[in-house]
Structures are given as structure tokens and as C-alpha cells.
Scaffold this active site. Structure first.
Site, PDB file in Angstrom:
ATOM      1  N   SER A  38       0.811  -1.214   0.000  1.00 15.76           N
ATOM      2  CA  SER A  38       0.000   0.000   0.000  1.00 15.76           C
ATOM      3  C   SER A  38       0.849   1.271   0.000  1.00 15.76           C
ATOM      4  CB  SER A  38      -0.921   0.001   1.216  1.00 15.76           C
ATOM      5  OG  SER A  38      -0.170  -0.219   2.396  1.00 15.76           O
ATOM      6  N   GLY A  75      -2.267  -4.144   0.868  1.00 14.40           N
ATOM      7  CA  GLY A  75      -2.448  -5.361   1.656  1.00 14.40           C
ATOM      8  C   GLY A  75      -1.539  -6.504   1.254  1.00 14.40           C
ATOM      9  N   ASN A 103       3.408  -5.648   5.706  1.00 12.04           N
ATOM     10  CA  ASN A 103       2.169  -6.331   6.095  1.00 12.04           C
ATOM     11  C   ASN A 103       2.443  -7.647   6.821  1.00 12.04           C
ATOM     12  OD1 ASN A 103       0.124  -4.526   5.220  1.00 12.04           O
ATOM     13  ND2 ASN A 103       0.668  -5.043   3.108  1.00 12.04           N
ATOM     14  N   ASP A 186      -5.034   6.905  10.020  1.00  9.36           N
ATOM     15  CA  ASP A 186      -4.786   5.561  10.558  1.00  9.36           C
ATOM     16  C   ASP A 186      -3.408   5.431  11.207  1.00  9.36           C
ATOM     17  OD1 ASP A 186      -3.009   5.408   8.455  1.00  9.36           O
ATOM     18  OD2 ASP A 186      -4.236   4.045   7.246  1.00  9.36           O
ATOM     19  N   HIS A 189      -0.259   4.992   7.151  1.00 12.15           N
ATOM     20  CA  HIS A 189       0.022   5.375   5.766  1.00 12.15           C
ATOM     21  C   HIS A 189       0.379   6.852   5.682  1.00 12.15           C
ATOM     22  CE1 HIS A 189      -2.549   1.717   5.238  1.00 12.15           C
ATOM     23  NE2 HIS A 189      -1.528   1.421   4.453  1.00 12.15           N
TER      24      HIS A 189
END
Lengths: 210, 856, 230
Positions: A38, A75, A103, A186, A189
Site C-alpha cells: 500500500s 495489503g 504487512n 490511521d 500510511h
């Protein structure tokens, strides 16, 4: 080398692929493939504002002829990256920026597995183009994952770079991670501003390779 | 004779000062209470249904209020992703709120006894948690132990999966903790969520020392607050909300929690309300029709009373008093019965809702039942009873005398009230004037349509009935067309009963169907995703080795759209006149490829996805609804960017998708022969029956395929399944009430027409018909009536059920043909039975007796 | 000179059924004096029952005047007429018309109770005694024979000491023995209490015991006949 797909259904792609090859041959810019998750894909922001595009623009402004391919997928884990690599390698690649593993870390996956998958990806890229230049983006997990795991995790990337004679970005999110103003809500990111810094981190390592 | 007296001096006496009417009411009723059985029965069942449903709704509401705090664990919770600012804690202090806090984060745990590690949610609590409710632990009451040092507790599922027992050591961050027990229930955390990421609980003080909280750590902080009373809490929320918002924190309070819980039960509420409304309306019809019969029976007696000098109102009052008192009595019985039933319902629901439903007696429901019952018995008995006021005294001389006047202000007022009553009740029951109005209008439309359909059916039957049928069949049919025989009225009444019962059935069927797939034996309860192609066979083999069914193995390819109908996404975004949704253009699509429809899909338009050969274009299908978001139709072209490779496709068809049914389901489905080489992951689903198998399988899966993720839906599905099993039982049980009331209305309607039938049969007898023939004619006539009524009701209930399911409950419409047949047959049999039972007198009475009576 | 209890002037009753008119009573006039007895006879459909109903205020006339005890019935509403009936009128019917849910005694008490009087049981018992039903006080109509029911009806009719008593075929549903008993009672009380008696009957023998016979035919009064007391 181009692997001609077997089976009738694969022929559909030949036109496209030959087209890409033709383009590559005529203008001959260096193809930089950013292969990642991502962070590469620019999750939550416009792909044009993600660091691969910023790196491309920066290089072009310095008169370098490059073609940036953003092969990021949100992801994506190292295992996912391994099974997807053949598809991405249908196009020529001169510089391969590997940005995977984060991830795996956030999901607490076994570190040996992550390392094995990343090595396999590098092997496939090398097999396709032995002269490819590889850049490995170093990743870290947040400290809350525990010092044991964090320490072993962040060792993976320098180790891979050393073994494969690749360039290393020590930590992709240097000066970005953990800083609220540079990240999206979040907390994971980077936002547009964050991506600019990430692009700087990447350029530092990438530019000398051209 | 020139001087006449033209006015009479007469003292009017009010109901309460006229002792004679009370005396007469008693004398008339003392040996004849059974005559009002239908009345009492309608009232009792109607009120019992309303009260039990209302009481249940009240009880659940109360319990939601009581449990909202326990589920939240506090009155107010502030949630932050950084340490709570001092300004907030200072404000909390100044508001004199009791407070405690926690911090949670994702972390790794290392189990020392077997060397395995796993991702967990680590939570550190300050002292005095929880502010409300309690933590259920094994061994009991050890939760506070974690405050006394480096002790930890684990979620039960985690402990069982990694075979951790008390006394074992686990490593968190840089520190070792001793496990003192497992947590089964904890305020603020549902048991269900813990299976996704299991939790480990330690003290906040210990958490600080683990070294896990540093710069860059992703930690969530929660501040739990408790007030002394509602006003203080409400005032505190007012102060804290803007403050929390300014710092970017979330804030939850009990009021919101209640709303959330309430919303979860809304569908159930609505269904209960509908049931109550239907039961009450049927009860009203039962009351009206039974009182109508009663008033008719009392005609002769009233005429005699009028003859010897009672006024119309006095005659009315005699019967009104009886019905009023019996109405109160019936309401009381109904209300008590309702409460009795309500006490039994929580036993059914125990364990399926996230809290205990209490056993409190709902006094408000009792009062509501009494009030409603009395109101209904007055309102719906006055209209038919008022006719006794107009019984002409001449009836004593000529039994067929018609009243001279039938209009009265009383009738008008009562009629108006009767129209308003269901509207008001529906509005009250649903808590909204609009929904209430919709109920009411629905009922009105249903009645009108019933009348229309009944008329049409009769017309058709008359036109197409075989003229060659035998006398009995023809005569029974022609009976239906006798003038004044109320066939249409009966069809509407019985049809309404059938309509309501079958509509309830349709709605129930739809509600149950909504989750039916969860009840299936092999329903997937465990979903595995992120399976890489090279792992697919291995994972499938692992499932087979564990004896698990492989319910679905689907490839998933991630892609984006790059062009729609030849225009690039960028162009479309820039075009402000374009109606396409931006998110639909830019999102990542997870698509699959196959040449068949999954059993959760139906092709509703066009053709299935296909590609005849390698030279053919690629035809994909889109899910219903998404075509609107993308503003595309069948035949439009799309270009997908499959991770750098453009794939042009045309839309060949549209699928309707039952999304929750056997997931995963897809917006776009490609044909085979296109995406086989594209980067893809596989998702598979299986059914795991027991915890042991689940533990073993999860361990083996993690070892062999660490990147494969697993979601265990068993707990959720088990909860949903048992909820709906029990709800289904409850719904059927309560629907029985409506059916019982419907039957009473039916009996009333049949008895109503008895008087008309009497003469006809006597005439047949006098011209030589045998008893068996008359019996058969009667039975066949009622069979016709039942059949036509059932048909009338069914036709409408399919439409009504669809409307209700679609717009009121917002669920997918479904019906069970066989059950509908059963209902139709049931209505027919019951009509015949009730018709025959109430016509026995008519059939078996010697003709002379009837003729004499008529002549007299 | 005796008072006129009931007078009928130009009484006409027309039933309408759709477009058709049926003249049931056609300009009937007569009057009845206090204490006398009168029989209305005629074939079925001659209008005699209609006449009785109109005289007793059970029905309203199309035109003409009925005056009962000086009240012009046409001008009164149904409840006022009921009041008049209660005050001055007694009834005996062919099919008895007792209230089936009340005992013999209670049936007899009803008219007085309607006046608002209390403690009427004594008088009712006395009357039932008089008609020979002292051992049937608490029986319900369904437990009594036809003759007994009609005697209860008689007791009910006389309990208010009515000025006028209307009887519609009072012996029509009874055997000869019971019929005679009822007839005797009827005329006995007529004399004893000075009650005016208006009788509708087919039975000429019964009619001949009255002082005046009105013969009806086709809605008209065709003959008035004074009966010489035997």
C-alpha cells in the site's frame, strides 16, 4: 527475455506485451519497477502523489529518461508478492525497487517466511534480467510489536541487500513514521506530505544507480 | 275531540341512576354468559397478544437500558490514539467523574512453554476496571490479580488454541508474565470479536514497563468515566464532546450505546408491533361481529321491552352494561394471560441476546391492555349494539318489521372513532405517525382490494361454472348468489383472516429465509484467505486431511478500472456532468473468473460471462446495483487495469447477488481463459464442527502456511442461528394468536349468516329435500366460501407480503408454496367445520317449528 | 258520560315497496270509551293487526290521527310513545312474548320497575296468585306450558292497572281449555278493574263477548256491530 505465454487464452496479452516491448525499444528509457504494498500503491491518496510517481518526476526534471511502473498492491504480503511477480515481469525491468514485508510484520507472520519469500522474488527478477539493479526498501514494525520481533524483522532487509548485492534504503519511512502530521488518520500510511519525504529517502539511494 | 296532548313529560335517567337497567343487565346475563363467549374470546386473545408483545418490547427496552452500561463498561468512554491530554483529565476531575483508563495495541506474545508466538491485542488496565458489570474469569474473581505485578490473563480461545494453563509464562515486549487465568467475558468487549484478534490483559503499570510503548508505537487509549446521575452524565458529555473532538478523539456514551442496541432489535420490534396490530384488529373484528350477532339475537326481547314501555336507550344500556363489564373482565384476563406469555418468552430467548432478559412485570403493559380492551369493547360494540335502539316495537306483531330510522349521532361519532382508532394505535405501536398511517392505509387498501378481488372471483365463477354439474353442486353455488346473503362480506372477512395469516407466514418466511443459509448443516463457518496459487493444493489437502469439507475455492484477482466506454477514469473524473460515482471509478475491484453461476447468484438480465475462443472479446457480468454506480449497461465496454496489464471487456449480463450467502461474492465475474495467469490469491471456505478440530486445524495451518489468514465465523453463526431458531419459534407461537382471533371472526361471520340460511333450508325441506342433501349443500356451500375467501386472501397476501418484506422489514421476499397451500386448505376446512357446526340447528330443525316461528 | 280512551280518525297506512303502494288501512275512524270492550275481526290481510299496532303506538300512520288517553300519538317520538304505553297500556300477544331470560315473577315486575317503582314483588306475586301461578314464580318461560305463559303475560299486562289493554289473538296458540281460562281472566279483569279492552281475533265466539265488534275488510272498516250482552 520474454516468456511467450502458452495456451490460447494467453495470446490475448501478446499484443499488449509486444506493444510494451516495442515502446521500450524505441525510446529506451530505463524502466523502474516499484514493487510493493500500500505504501507504493499510495493508499488513501492519488497515485500521482505517491512516492514512485514523485521519484519519476524528480528524475525527469533532472533530465533522466525513466519510465516508472507502479506495481504496488494494498495489503500485499511477501507471499502475495511472490506469486504475483511473474505477471509483473512480463515487462522489461532495469531497476527493481522491492518494498514488501510491512504487512507480514503487522500481522506478526514468521520472519523466516518473509525472508524466504523476498529472496525468491529477487531470484525471479534476476533470472529474468541478470543485469537488473535491485533496491531493497528497509522496513520496521512499530515498537509495540515487541523488541524481539522488531529487531529480527528489521534485520531482514540489510541482510537481503548484502546477500544479493543490492542497494538498501535503510528505512523507507525515515522521518515519517510516528509523526502525526505526515501520516493519514490511521497512523500507518503517509499522507501527501509524507510521501514527499519518502520520495527523498528513495532518491538518495536510487539516483546513483542511474 | 279537539284538544290533544302532543308532548309527554318524561324524566330521562342517566345510565348510572337507572338502577333498573343494571338489574336487567344482571337478570338477562346470569344464565347466558356463554352467549358472549365469542366476544370474550376475541377480546382475550387480542388483548393477550397486544400485552405480551408490548410487555416483551418494554422488557427488552429496559434491559437494553440496564445493559448498555455493562456492555460499554462506563457511562462515557473517550477513545484516543495518543495518551489522553492533560486538559481532558483536568476537565474530567472538575466534572467530578470517577475515571479509569486502558491502553491497547497490537503486539506479539511468545508462549514460553512451547516457543510459539502470535499476534495479539494487548490491553493494559488501570485499577478499578470495570466501572460497570464484571469480568468473568476462570478461576473466578482473579482479574484484580493482574494489578499486583507481572501477571497476565488471556482470552479463553487463545489459551485453548495454544494450550496455555495457569502458571505458564508468556513474554510480552521485554518482560515475562505469569498467566493467572482466562477471561470469558469482559465489559466493552464482545465475546465474538475476540476470535479475530484474541486479547491478553495486563495492568497499565506493567504495560508501561514492557517497553512496547515508545515513539512510533501504535497505541489506543481509552478513558472510562462514571457519573453519579443522568444529569451529571449528560452535562459531562456536553462538555467533553467538543473537547474530545478538538483533539481528534472519539467519544461514546451510554445513550448512543442504547441506540445501537435498540437498532439491532428494530426489525424484531417491528415484527412484534405488526403482530400486535394484526391481533388487535382481528380482536376488534371479533368483538364487532360477536356483538352484532348478540344484538340480533336480542331483537325480539328488545321489542317486548319497548312494548311495555322501555326507552331505546334503556334497552341499549342493558346490553351495553353487560358488554362493558364483560369487556373489562375480558381485558383483565387477556392482559394477565399476555403477561403470563411474556414471562415465558425470555426463557425462549435466553442466551441468544447478549444479555439476560429480566422477569419484571410490566405494569404499563397491564394498564395498556386494560385500557385498550375496554376501549375496544366499548368502541366496537356500540356500533352493532346501537341497532337495538331502533328495534321497532312492532316486531312483537310482525317479526320482519324494519326500523324506521337507523341514523343517529351516536353511530356517526362511533364510526368516526372507529376509523381513528386503528390509525392511532398503529401510530402508537410503531412510535411514528407516518408508519402508523402506512399500517392503516395498508389495512384500508387491503379491505378495498379484498372486496374487489372477491367480487371479481364471484363474477368469474358464475360465468365459468360448468352448467352440467349436479343439482347439489349447482344449488350450493347459487346459494352464494342469493340476494342479501352477505357472500361478499363473508369473503372479505374470511379473506382478511386468510390474508393476515398468510401475510404473516410470508413475512416470517422471508425473515427466516434471510438467515436460512446459516442454518444449513454444511454452511461455511470458517473462511481462509490470502492463499497463494502455489499453496492452493496444499491448503486444500490440509483441509481434506482434517476431514473438513471444501465448500468453495475461488481465485481472486485485484484490478482497477482504467476506462469506461472509451473514456479514461481521469476524463470521467474531470467531467462534472458525469453521473458516475467517483469511488466506483477509483476503487480496487476484487474479481473472480468462472463460467458458471454461484448458487448465491441469479442472472437477471443478458447473458452469463463468456468468451468463445481466444479471438473473441471478453464478456463479463456485473452485480445488480453496481451498474447504477458505474452508470453502465449491458453492452458497454470497460478496460480493467490488471496490475499493469489492460484487459478490455464488455458487459454481457447482470447478476443479482445474495451477498451474505456463502461468501465470497463478486461485483465483476470474468469468464475463464482470461485471468488465469494474472496475480491472484485464493479464498476457500469450510465448515468446522467442533473447537478441538478448529484448534488442531488452525495450528497446522499456521505452521504450514503462515501467510494464510483464517476467520472463524463459528461463534457468530452459532449466535445468529440460535437467535433465529428461537425467534422463529416465538414468531410462530405469536402468529397462533392472530390465527385464533381470526377463527373467532370467522365463526362470527358464519353465525351471522345463519339467519338468512334458515328459511332457505326449510323451504328445501318442505319441497322434499332429505337431510343428507341439505347437509351436503350446506357443506359444499361453505367449502366454496372457504375456497374463494382463501384464494382472495392469498392473492393479496403475496402482494402484501412482498411490500412488507421489501419496504417495512427491508429483507428479501420469499414464500413457501406448500405452506400457502396448507393455509388455504386450513381456511377451507375451518370454514366448512365452523359453518357446519353453526348450521346444525338449521339443518336438523324440523320445518314446522321454523314455519310456526315465522308465522308468529 | 264516560271518557274516550282511544279515538281513531281517518287513519290510513300505506306500505311502499319499490314503486308499488299497498294501502293496508284506508281512512278508518272509530272511538272507544273507558271501560268498554272492543273486538276487531276480519280475514287475514284485512289490516286488523296493523290497526292494533297503530292504536297501541307501536307503529306510525301514514295519515290520520290516533289519540290515546288524550295524547296524539303521531306527534310523539318512539320513546315518548313507549312512556305512554308504560303508563296506560297493557299487552297480551298470541305468542306470549315473555322475556326468556327472566323468571315468571320478574317478567311480571318489569313494567312497574320501568316506572321506577320499588318493592313491586308483592304486587306481582299477588297477581300471579290471582292467575293461579303461585307455585310457578321462579320458573323461566321455557319451563312453563303455553297456557301458563299466557297467564304470566296477563299478569304482566295487568300489573300497571292499565287504562287500556290490547290483545292480539290471545288464545290463538292455546287449546280450548286454556283458551277458556284466559278468556275468562281477560273479561273478568276488564270488568273488575274497568280496563278498556281492545281485542284482535279470528275467533267470533271470543269477539261476541265484547261490547262492540269492528269488522275489517281490505283495510276498510266495513261494519260496526253492537253486541247485546248475554
Amino acid at each position: 527475455m520474454i516468456v511467450v505465454p502458452e495456451g490460447s487464452m494467453k495470446r490475448a496479452f501478446c499484443v499488449t506485451i509486444i506493444g510494451l516491448l516495442f515502446m521500450g525499444a524505441s525510446t529506451a528509457p530505463q524502466v523502474i519497477v516499484f514493487y510493493g504494498d500500500s505504501l507504493t500503491a499510495g493508499y488513501g491518496i492519488d497515485p500521482d502523489a505517491a512516492f514512485p510517481a514523485l521519484v519519476g518526476k524528480a528524475l525527469e526534471s533532472k533530465g533522466k529518461e525513466v519510465k516508472v511502473v507502479n506495481a504496488g498492491l494494498s495489503g500485499e504480503t511477501s507471499a502475495g508478492g511472490l506469486s504475483r511477480i511473474d505477471w509483473v515481469l512480463r515487462q522489461p525491468v532495469d531497476i527493481f525497487v522491492l518494498e514488501l514485508g510491512a504487512n507480514d510484520g503487522l500481522r506478526g507472520l514468521p520472519i523466516e517466511q518473509t525472508e524466504k519469500n523476498l529472496q525468491a522474488i529477487i531470484d525471479k527478477v534476476r533470472a529474468k534480467n541478470p543485469r537488473v539493479k535491485i533496491v531493497i526498501a528497509g522496513m520496521m514494525v512499530p515498537p509495540n510489536m515487541g523488541p524481539d520481533y522488531s529487531a529480527r524483522f528489521q534485520k531482514v532487509f540489510p541482510e537481503l541487500a548484502r546477500r544479493n548485492d543490492a542497494a538498501l534504503i535503510p528505512f523507507l519511512l525515515q522521518d515519517v513514521a510516528g509523526i502525526e502530521s505526515l501520516n493519514q488518520a490511521d497512523g500507518i500510511h503517509p499522507n501527501v506530505e509524507g510521501h514527499r519525504i519518502v520520495a527523498r529517502n528513495v532518491l538518495k539511494v536510487l539516483e546513483p544507480l542511474l | 275531540m279537539s284538544e290533544y296532548k302532543t308532548r309527554v313529560e318524561r324524566k330521562g335517567r342517566s345510565l348510572f341512576r337507572d338502577g333498573w337497567v343494571w338489574l336487567m343487565a344482571w337478570r338477562d346475563a346470569r344464565h347466558n354468559f356463554s352467549r358472549l363467549f365469542l366476544f370474550t374470546a376475541s377480546l382475550v386473545t387480542g388483548i393477550a397478544a397486544v400485552v405480551s408483545l408490548d410487555a416483551l418490547n418494554n422488557t427488552i427496552q429496559n434491559d437494553i437500558d440496564a445493559n448498555a452500561r455493562r456492555l460499554l463498561g462506563a457511562d462515557i468512554v473517550v477513545k484516543a490514539d495518543n495518551a489522553i491530554e492533560e486538559e481532558i483529565t483536568r476537565t474530567v476531575d472538575s466534572l467530578k467523574l470517577e475515571s479509569m483508563f486502558s491502553a491497547d495495541m497490537a503486539s506479539m506474545v511468545l508462549f514460553r512453554h512451547n516457543g510459539q508466538s502470535r499476534l495479539i491485542k494487548l490491553i493494559g488496565f488501570s485499577e478499578s476496571f470495570p466501572l460497570y458489570g464484571e469480568v468473568v474469569t476462570v478461576p473466578e474473581n482473579v482479574f484484580d490479580t493482574i494489578q499486583s505485578g507481572t501477571y497476565a490473563m488471556l482470552d479463553e480461545s487463545l489459551a485453548s488454541q495454544y494450550e496455555v494453563s495457569s502458571g505458564d509464562t508468556i513474554k510480552l515486549g521485554t518482560m515475562d508474565f505469569v498467566v493467572v487465568g482466562v477471561v470469558q467475558e469482559i465489559p466493552g468487549g464482545g465475546g465474538i470479536l475476540s476470535t479475530f484478534t484474541p486479547s491478553v490483559y495486563i495492568s497499565y503499570a506493567a504495560l508501561q514497563k514492557t517497553g512496547l510503548i515508545q515513539f512510533g508505537s501504535r497505541v489506543n487509549y481509552s478513558l472510562y468515566l462514571k457519573g453519579d446521575n443522568e444529569e451529571q452524565i449528560a452535562a459531562s458529555v456536553e462538555v467533553l464532546r467538543p473537547l474530545a473532538r478538538r483533539y481528534g478523539h472519539g467519544i461514546d456514551d451510554v445513550a448512543e450505546q442504547k441506540e445501537d442496541l435498540g437498532r439491532a432489535f428494530q426489525s424484531i420490534y417491528r415484527f412484534f408491533s405488526l403482530l400486535a396490530f394484526v391481533a388487535l384488529i382481528l380482536g376488534c373484528m371479533g368483538v364487532a361481529s360477536s356483538v352484532h350477532i348478540y344484538a340480533r339475537e336480542k331483537r325480539d326481547e328488545v321489542a317486548v321491552l319497548r312494548c311495555v314501555g322501555s326507552s331505546g336507550w334503556q334497552a341499549f344500556n342493558i346490553y351495553f352494561i353487560q358488554i362493558f363489564l364483560l369487556g373489562i373482565f375480558g381485558s383483565l384476563i387477556g392482559a394477565l394471560a399476555g403477561l403470563g406469555i411474556q414471562q415465558a418468552i425470555p426463557l425462549l430467548l435466553r442466551g441468544v441476546i447478549p444479555f439476560e432478559v429480566g422477569f419484571s412485570i410490566s405494569w404499563s403493559s397491564l394498564l395498556l391492555g386494560l385500557f385498550l380492551g375496554t376501549l375496544v369493547s366499548i368502541l366496537f360494540s356500540v356500533l352493532p349494539l346501537v341497532s337495538v335502539r331502533f328495534v321497532p316495537p312492532l316486531t312483537v306483531l310482525r317479526s320482519e318489521s324494519e326500523p324506521e330510522t337507523t341514523f343517529s349521532k351516536t353511530r356517526f361519532v362511533v364510526l368516526t372513532l372507529i376509523v381513528i382508532f386503528p390509525l392511532a394505535f398503529a401510530a402508537f405501536q410503531t412510535g411514528s405517525l407516518l408508519t402508523g398511517g402506512a399500517f392503516f392505509v395498508g389495512l384500508l387498501i387491503a379491505l378495498l382490494l379484498l372486496a374487489a378481488v372477491a367480487g371479481l372471483l364471484l363474477k368469474l365463477v358464475r360465468k365459468y361454472f360448468p352448467s352440467g354439474a349436479s343439482f347439489i353442486w349447482r344449488h350450493a353455488l347459487s346459494n352464494l348468489f342469493r340476494p342479501n346473503n352477505q357472500t361478499r362480506l363473508l369473503m372479505v372477512t374470511i379473506g382478511l383472516g386468510a390474508f393476515i395469516i398468510s401475510t404473516l407466514n410470508v413475512v416470517e418466511e422471508s425473515m427466516l429465509n434471510q438467515v436460512e443459509f446459516t442454518g444449513r448443516e454444511n454452511q461455511s463457518n470458517t473462511i481462509l484467505f490470502d492463499i497463494q496459487p502455489f499453496q492452493k493444493d496444499g491448503v486444500v489437502n490440509l483441509m481434506r486431511d482434517n476431514g473438513l469439507p471444501v465448500n468453495q475455492v475461488v481465485p481472486i484477482v485485484t484490478c482497477r478500472l482504467s476506462e469506461v466506454n472509451g473514456r479514461t477514469i481521469r476524463e470521467l473524473q474531470a467531467d462534472t456532468t458525469d453521473r458516475t460515482r467517483n469511488w466506483a471509478l477509483t476503487r480496487e475491484y476484487r474479481v473472480t473468473y468462472r463460467d458458471t453461476l454461484h448458487h448465491s447468484e441469479k442472472l437477471i438480465d443478458g447473458e452469463i460471462q463468456h468468451r468463445k475462443n481466444a479471438r473473441d472479446s471478453v464478456y463479463v457480468t456485473i452485480s445488480e446495483g453496481m451498474h447504477e454506480n458505474l452508470n453502465v449497461k449491458i453492452g458497454d465496454s470497460l478496460v480493467f487495469d490488471v496490475q499493469g496489464v489492460p484487459v478490455k471487456a464488455y458487459i454481457s449480463g447482470m447478476r443479482s447477488v445474495d451477498w451474505p450467502k456463502d461468501p465470497p461474492n463478486f461485483i465483476f465475474v470474468f469468464p475463464t481463459g482470461v485471468l488465469e495467469n494474472a496475480p491472484q490469491v485464493y479464498v476457500t471456505a469450510t465448515h468446522i464442527a467442533d473447537q478441538q478440530t478448529a484448534n488442531k486445524f488452525q495450528r497446522e495451518l499456521v505452521t504450514a502456511f503462515p501467510n494464510v489468514s483464517l476467520i472463524d465465523l463459528r461463534l457468530i453463526l452459532a449466535t445468529v442461528n440460535s437467535l433465529f431458531d428461537k425467534l422463529g419459534l416465538l414468531v410462530r407461537f405469536l402468529a397462533l394468536f392472530s390465527i385464533a382471533t381470526g377463527l373467532i371472526v370467522l365463526a362470527g361471520a358464519v353465525i351471522n349468516s345463519k339467519f338468512v340460511r334458515l328459511k332457505e333450508n326449510v323451504l328445501l325441506r318442505t319441497v322434499g329435500a332429505r337431510t343428507s342433501q341439505i347437509t351436503r349443500i350446506t357443506l359444499i356451500e361453505y367449502a366454496y366460501l372457504g375456497l374463494f375467501s382463501a384464494l382472495t386472501g392469498m392473492i393479496l397476501s403475496l402482494a402484501g407480503g412482498w411490500l412488507l418484506a421489501e419496504f417495512f422489514f427491508e429483507i428479501t421476499f420469499a414464500f413457501d408454496f406448500v405452506e400457502m397451500l396448507f393455509i388455504a386448505a386450513g381456511v377451507m376446512v375451518l370454514t366448512v367445520l365452523i359453518g357446519w357446526w353453526n348450521s346444525r340447528e338449521v339443518i336438523y330443525t324440523p320445518p314446522l317449528q321454523v314455519l310456526r316461528k315465522e308465522a308468529g | 258520560m264516560k271518557d274516550t280512551v282511544l279515538s281513531v280518525e281517518d287513519l290510513t297506512k300505506v306500505y311502499r315497496s319499490g314503486d308499488k303502494e299497498l294501502v293496508v288501512l284506508d281512512h278508518v275512524s272509530f272511538s272507544v270509551e273507558q271501560g268498554t270492550s272492543l273486538a276487531i275481526i276480519g280475514p287475514s290481510g284485512s289490516g286488523k293487526t296493523t290497526l292494533l299496532g297503530l292504536c297501541a303506538g307501536l307503529d306510525t300512520a301514514t295519515s290520520g290521527v290516533v289519540s290515546l288517553m288524550g295524547y296524539k300519538l303521531n306527534t310523539l317520538d318512539e320513546d315518548e310513545r313507549a312512556h305512554i304505553r308504560n303508563q296506560y297500556v297493557g299487552f297480551v300477544f298470541q305468542n306470549f312474548q315473555l322475556l326468556s331470560t327472566l323468571t315468571a315473577l320478574e317478567n311480571v315486575m318489569v313494567p312497574l320497575e320501568l316506572r321506577g317503582e320499588r318493592n313491586v314483588a308483592g304486587k306481582a306475586k299477588e297477581l300471579l296468585n290471582r292467575v293461579g301461578l303461585h307455585d310457578r314464580l321462579h320458573h323461566y318461560p321455557s319451563q312453563l306450558s303455553g297456557g301458563e305463559q299466557q297467564r304470566v303475560a296477563m299478569a304482566r299486562a295487568f300489573i300497571t292497572d292499565p287504562k287500556i289493554l290490547f290483545a292480539d289473538e290471545p288464545t290463538g296458540n292455546l287449546d280450548d281449555e286454556n283458551a277458556n281460562h284466559i278468556t275468562d281472566l281477560l273479561f273478568g279483569m276488564n270488568k273488575e278493574k274497568g280496563t278498556t279492552l281492545v281485542l284482535v281475533t279470528h275467533n267470533l265466539e271470543l269477539a261476541r263477548r265484547t261490547q262492540l265488534i269492528l269488522r275489517m275488510k281490505g283495510g276498510r272498516l266495513v261494519e260496526q256491530e253492537k253486541v247485546v250482552a248475554v
